[in-house]
Design an enzyme around this catalytic site. Structure first.
Site, mmCIF file in Angstrom:
data_model
loop_
_atom_site.group_PDB
_atom_site.id
_atom_site.type_symbol
_atom_site.label_atom_id
_atom_site.label_comp_id
_atom_site.label_asym_id
_atom_site.label_seq_id
_atom_site.Cartn_x
_atom_site.Cartn_y
_atom_site.Cartn_z
ATOM 1 C CD GLU A 291 -2.655 -1.061 2.607
ATOM 2 O OE1 GLU A 291 -3.790 -1.555 2.648
ATOM 3 O OE2 GLU A 291 -2.053 -0.681 3.620
ATOM 4 C CE1 TYR A 335 3.415 13.828 11.657
ATOM 5 C CE2 TYR A 335 3.713 14.670 9.433
ATOM 6 C CZ TYR A 335 2.945 13.997 10.365
ATOM 7 O OH TYR A 335 1.734 13.503 9.997
ATOM 8 C CB CYS A 362 -2.696 34.421 13.405
ATOM 9 S SG CYS A 362 -2.781 36.163 13.250
ATOM 10 C CE1 TYR A 391 -0.302 10.336 4.140
ATOM 11 C CE2 TYR A 391 1.980 10.023 3.476
ATOM 12 C CZ TYR A 391 0.748 9.503 3.784
ATOM 13 O OH TYR A 391 0.547 8.145 3.732
HETATM 14 N N1 LLP Z 1 -1.335 1.661 4.631
HETATM 15 C C1 LLP Z 1 -1.738 2.043 5.849
HETATM 16 C C2 LLP Z 1 -2.590 1.160 6.619
HETATM 17 C C3 LLP Z 1 -1.333 3.282 6.370
HETATM 18 O O1 LLP Z 1 -1.718 3.635 7.582
HETATM 19 C C4 LLP Z 1 -0.520 4.141 5.583
HETATM 20 C C5 LLP Z 1 -0.111 5.448 6.085
HETATM 21 C C6 LLP Z 1 -0.145 3.708 4.308
HETATM 22 C C7 LLP Z 1 -0.566 2.460 3.857
HETATM 23 C C8 LLP Z 1 0.696 4.544 3.386
HETATM 24 O O2 LLP Z 1 1.948 4.777 3.899
HETATM 25 P P1 LLP Z 1 3.040 5.530 3.005
HETATM 26 O O3 LLP Z 1 3.429 4.603 1.879
HETATM 27 O O4 LLP Z 1 2.414 6.761 2.503
HETATM 28 O O5 LLP Z 1 4.152 5.780 3.935
HETATM 29 N N2 LLP Z 1 0.881 12.186 7.670
HETATM 30 C C9 LLP Z 1 2.140 11.483 7.816
HETATM 31 C C10 LLP Z 1 2.071 10.085 7.253
HETATM 32 C C11 LLP Z 1 0.979 9.259 7.864
HETATM 33 C C12 LLP Z 1 0.912 7.892 7.275
HETATM 34 C C13 LLP Z 1 -0.342 7.214 7.699
HETATM 35 N N3 LLP Z 1 -0.512 5.905 7.178
HETATM 36 C C14 LLP Z 1 3.236 12.306 7.131
HETATM 37 O O6 LLP Z 1 2.930 13.358 6.611
HETATM 38 O O7 LLP Z 1 4.389 11.915 7.156
#
Ligand code: LLP
Length: 432
Positions: A291, A335, A362, A391
């Site tokens: 994913e 972060y 602000c 994101y």
């Molecule tokens: N599958 C599941 C169940 C997840 O919870 C996530 C991300 C993904 C796939 C995708 O992960 P990726 O390949 O994008 O790393 N807002 C945070 C990232 C939160 C990720 C949440 N889950 C940021 O801006 O770094």
């Protein structure tokens, strides 16, 4: 020269993306502006698909984690590239439906799916529910029964693997709000329970250990733990689970300090471990899902801003104010994420001025990057923040009633709007 392949510099010294001059894009569409390179997105998806062909004989499929950036055009691209979709809310399901996405290829995640969302997902014929907890299992079984549907499900398992990433984006360890723990026996009890229920069919197990991960080892360990668990389910409960979802989390390049692993290497090592473990337990190799979210769109995107002012505080720092900030990119505030900032108007000049990029909210913490090196910034310059495809838009807000920027897709020197800029009218649309 740049961290992202789709970027270059033209004869005017301007930054280009997908063959388009970013200063011209800023003029034509206004700033702040998200820009995405279609070729990069499609090539990344294709590299995942070809890895599945190479290492699993095609016995697997990537699901695009649409939380990274959900909009109709991204769903259409995922559809055209024949991959699936990971969604986490009614809104993401609705977006997929509106884009005409084949719903049987949609996996529905989330640690607190509401009754309404479950009904909506069942009605929309979502392919799989990734069940997070026992309450949800029972609720889904009840609603599916009422609707006369047998729902295919997966279980989100916490494999107990600690991925080395930011605390807020780590999810595979026991202290996580997501999924069933293995160590405590919770996951095994949940499987037993699911096998007794009439309106759900347990087809898959799922794990996701975190995000922005560069090490291959935690992915390998998680896959091995999951297959051991599948073997335990088979030997103790006689049930064969035929699909395994290994989640997303592959790291991308934000600055030259990041060293992403080519996806092939990841797929290679994990597939070897998966096959060896299956052979050890006499299990058939399951159909594999992954994913990826960030790695599909992250490096394909940049954000353009116009510099509005500069504040030099002697012996302290120089603030450069831009016309966006935490409303379109909250990741530094949340972060302390590192980003590369380029003066798109002077992309051929050395980045030798140290500045702090401040947003227009602000809020003192509304910064996009601190003490970062950029080429001679002047009022009116266009700044580009790189690797903002994931994101950023999806986490954007209307704080201070600031409208969300447009998203422009570029390809081979041509550009088109895929998400319109919000207007002030949009801002008050739901006010009564
Ligand atoms: N599958 C599941 C169940 C997840 O919870 C996530 C991300 C993904 C796939 C995708 O992960 P990726 O390949 O994008 O790393 N807002 C945070 C990232 C939160 C990720 C949440 N889950 C940021 O801006 O770094």
């Amino acid at each position: 020269m740049f961290v992202n392949d789709c970027l270059n510099t033209n004869e005017k010294g301007h930054l280009t993306i997908g063959g388009c001059d970013t200063v011209e894009l800023a003029k034509e569409y206004g700033t702040p502006l998200y820009v995405l390179d279609e070729t990069t997105i499609r090539n990344t998806i294709r590299s995942y698909v070809s890895s599945f062909n190479k290492f699993y004989d095609g016995n697997g499929m990537p699901l695009y984690a649409s939380k990274a950036l959900s909009c109709k055009e991204l769903c259409r691209i995922a559809k055209e590239e024949n991959i699936g979709l990971d969604v986490v809310s009614g809104g993401e399901i609705y977006t997929a439906l509106q884009a005409g996405f084949p719903m049987e290829k949609v996996h529905f995640h989330g640690n607190n799916k509401t009754e309404d969302e479950i009904r909506f997902a069942l009605k929309s014929k979502v392919g799989k529910f990734v069940v997070d907890n026992l309450y949800e299992l029972e609720l889904l079984n009840k609603i599916a029964g009422e609707m006369n549907i047998k729902a295919d499900i997966s279980f989100r398992i916490k494999p107990g693997v600690d991925a080395h990433t930011h605390n807020f984006i780590r999810t595979g360890q026991i202290d996580s709000k997501f999924g069933f723990a293995l160590e405590t026996g919770e996951a095994f009890e949940a499987v037993k329970e699911a096998l007794k229920l009439d309106n759900v069919c347990l087809k898959e197990l799922h794990c996701h250990i975190g995000s922005q991960i560069f090490d291959i080892e935690p992915f390998v360990t998680a896959a091995e733990i999951m297959i051991d668990f599948m073997a335990k389910i088979k030997s103790e409960l006689g049930a064969v689970i035929s699909e395994l979802n290994l989640g997303g989390g592959f790291g991308i390049m934000y600055t030259s300090d990041d060293e992403p692993v080519p996806y092939e290497n990841y797929m290679d090592k994990v597939s070897v471990a998966v096959k060896a473990k299956c052979a050890e337990h006499g299990l058939p190799v399951p159909f594999i899902y992954i994913e990826p979210g960030r790695s599909v769109v992250g490096e394909a995107g940049i954000t353009l801003y116009t510099v509005g002012g500069k504040k030099e505080i002697p012996n302290v720092r120089t603030y450069v104010s831009i016309d966006g900030g935490m409303t379109d990119n909250i990741r530094y505030a949340l972060y302390q994420s590192a980003y590369t900032v380029v003066n798109a108007s002077k992309a051929d000049k050395p980045a030798d001025e140290i500045v702090t990029i401040a947003g227009k909210c602000c809020e003192s913490g509304d910064l996009v990057q601190e003490h970062t090196k950029v080429a001679d910034v002047q009022v009116g310059d266009i700044l580009a923040v790189l690797s903002t495809g994931a994101y950023n838009y999806s986490m954007a807000s209307n704080y201070n009633r600031i409208p969300r920027p447009a998203i422009v897709m570029v390809k081979d020197g041509k550009s088109r709007v895929i998400v319109k800029r919000e207007s002030y009218e949009d801002i008050v649309r739901n006010d009564v």
